[in-house]
Design an enzyme around this catalytic site. Structure first.
Site, mmCIF file in Angstrom:
data_model
loop_
_atom_site.group_PDB
_atom_site.id
_atom_site.type_symbol
_atom_site.label_atom_id
_atom_site.label_comp_id
_atom_site.label_asym_id
_atom_site.label_seq_id
_atom_site.Cartn_x
_atom_site.Cartn_y
_atom_site.Cartn_z
ATOM 1 N N CYS A 1 0.833 -1.210 0.000
ATOM 2 C CA CYS A 1 0.000 0.000 0.000
ATOM 3 C C CYS A 1 0.866 1.257 0.000
ATOM 4 O O CYS A 1 0.581 2.220 -0.707
ATOM 5 C CB CYS A 1 -0.961 0.003 1.175
ATOM 6 S SG CYS A 1 -0.196 -0.163 2.808
ATOM 7 N N HIS B 1 -3.040 0.835 7.197
ATOM 8 C CA HIS B 1 -3.087 0.989 5.739
ATOM 9 C C HIS B 1 -2.551 2.369 5.371
ATOM 10 O O HIS B 1 -2.569 3.296 6.191
ATOM 11 C CB HIS B 1 -4.531 0.838 5.257
ATOM 12 C CG HIS B 1 -4.683 0.751 3.774
ATOM 13 N ND1 HIS B 1 -3.978 -0.146 2.999
ATOM 14 C CD2 HIS B 1 -5.460 1.458 2.904
ATOM 15 C CE1 HIS B 1 -4.326 0.011 1.737
ATOM 16 N NE2 HIS B 1 -5.212 0.974 1.658
ATOM 17 N N ASP C 1 -8.167 4.950 -1.844
ATOM 18 C CA ASP C 1 -7.673 3.679 -1.307
ATOM 19 C C ASP C 1 -7.001 2.853 -2.406
ATOM 20 O O ASP C 1 -7.641 2.485 -3.391
ATOM 21 C CB ASP C 1 -8.850 2.908 -0.707
ATOM 22 C CG ASP C 1 -8.409 1.751 0.175
ATOM 23 O OD1 ASP C 1 -7.303 1.222 -0.039
ATOM 24 O OD2 ASP C 1 -9.177 1.382 1.067
#
Length: 220
Positions: free
Chosen positions: A76, A188, A206
């Site tokens: 991520c 995250h 995201d």
């Protein structure tokens, strides 16, 4: 694909232009996880309205042009780096399959310089912390500032993030706990893209797009 009844239309048009129209006659089941009620999906009517009325959204357009999905569940932070570097139009490495064009990818953004900061093997095992992300970003010719929530306040965060999102070539990456905003599991990293003052919400692009869509979330 279940419940799929596509209508394909091809017709002869001027200038040899072909038009393809797809119509879904029944809803297609989404594979992403359902959003909790406190979050607003970016592509929903409410989410689109927030973007239109957003006070700060300069970052959105270049990030949207470079939006991508992390290539594995540990990347991520890496995917977020790639999005920002390409959005900033930094000098990029060569990519053999794209020659003569150059761009940052999740395969070339990590090099000998980043390896000295944080080895890829470590990223694959445990991901990236906020401080490590700042150090990885700093190997490129960019100015990086790392801010920890514990050393700040909601008002300070809102002001700093909003002001960056309103300025060209300024970007904000956030390291957050999914369960704190009602999503599943742990930490995250993703870019912020816009801020709406009336709703006091930020748009998170995201990078785990296989799991959750971009969402609007309350500043707090």
């Amino acid at each position: 694909m279940r419940h799929l009844d596509p209508l394909l239309i091809l017709q002869r048009l001027p200038a040899a232009l072909a038009l393809i129209t797809l119509l879904f006659s029944a809803p297609v089941e989404a594979e992403t996880l359902p959003l909790p009620q406190n979050l607003i999906g970016a592509s929903s009517d409410a989410g689109e309205a927030l973007l239109v009325g957003a006070e700060a959204r300069e970052a959105y357009f270049t990030l949207a042009d470079n939006f991508l999905t992390q290539k594995n569940q540990a990347f991520c932070g890496v995917a977020s780096m790639v999005m920002v570097f390409n959005a900033m139009r930094l000098p990029a490495p060569a990519v053999p399959e794209y020659e003569p064009y150059k761009t940052f990818t999740q395969d070339n953004v990590l090099d000998q310089r980043t390896e000295a900061v944080l080895p890829v093997e470590t990223i694959m095992k445990q991901g990236i912390t906020l401080d490590q992300l700042g150090a990885l970003l700093a190997v490129q010719p960019v100015k990086v500032a790392v801010h920890h929530a514990a050393l700040s306040s909601v008002d300070e965060f809102r002001t700093a993030a909003r002001d960056h999102l309103a300025r060209r070539d300024h970007f904000v990456l956030v390291n957050y706990l999914r369960k704190a905003i009602g999503q599943e599991k742990g930490g995250h990293i993703s870019p912020l893209a816009a801020y709406d003052a009336e709703a006091d919400m930020f748009l998170i692009l995201d990078v785990a797009r296989y799991k959750y869509p971009p969402v609007w979330v309350k500043t707090e």
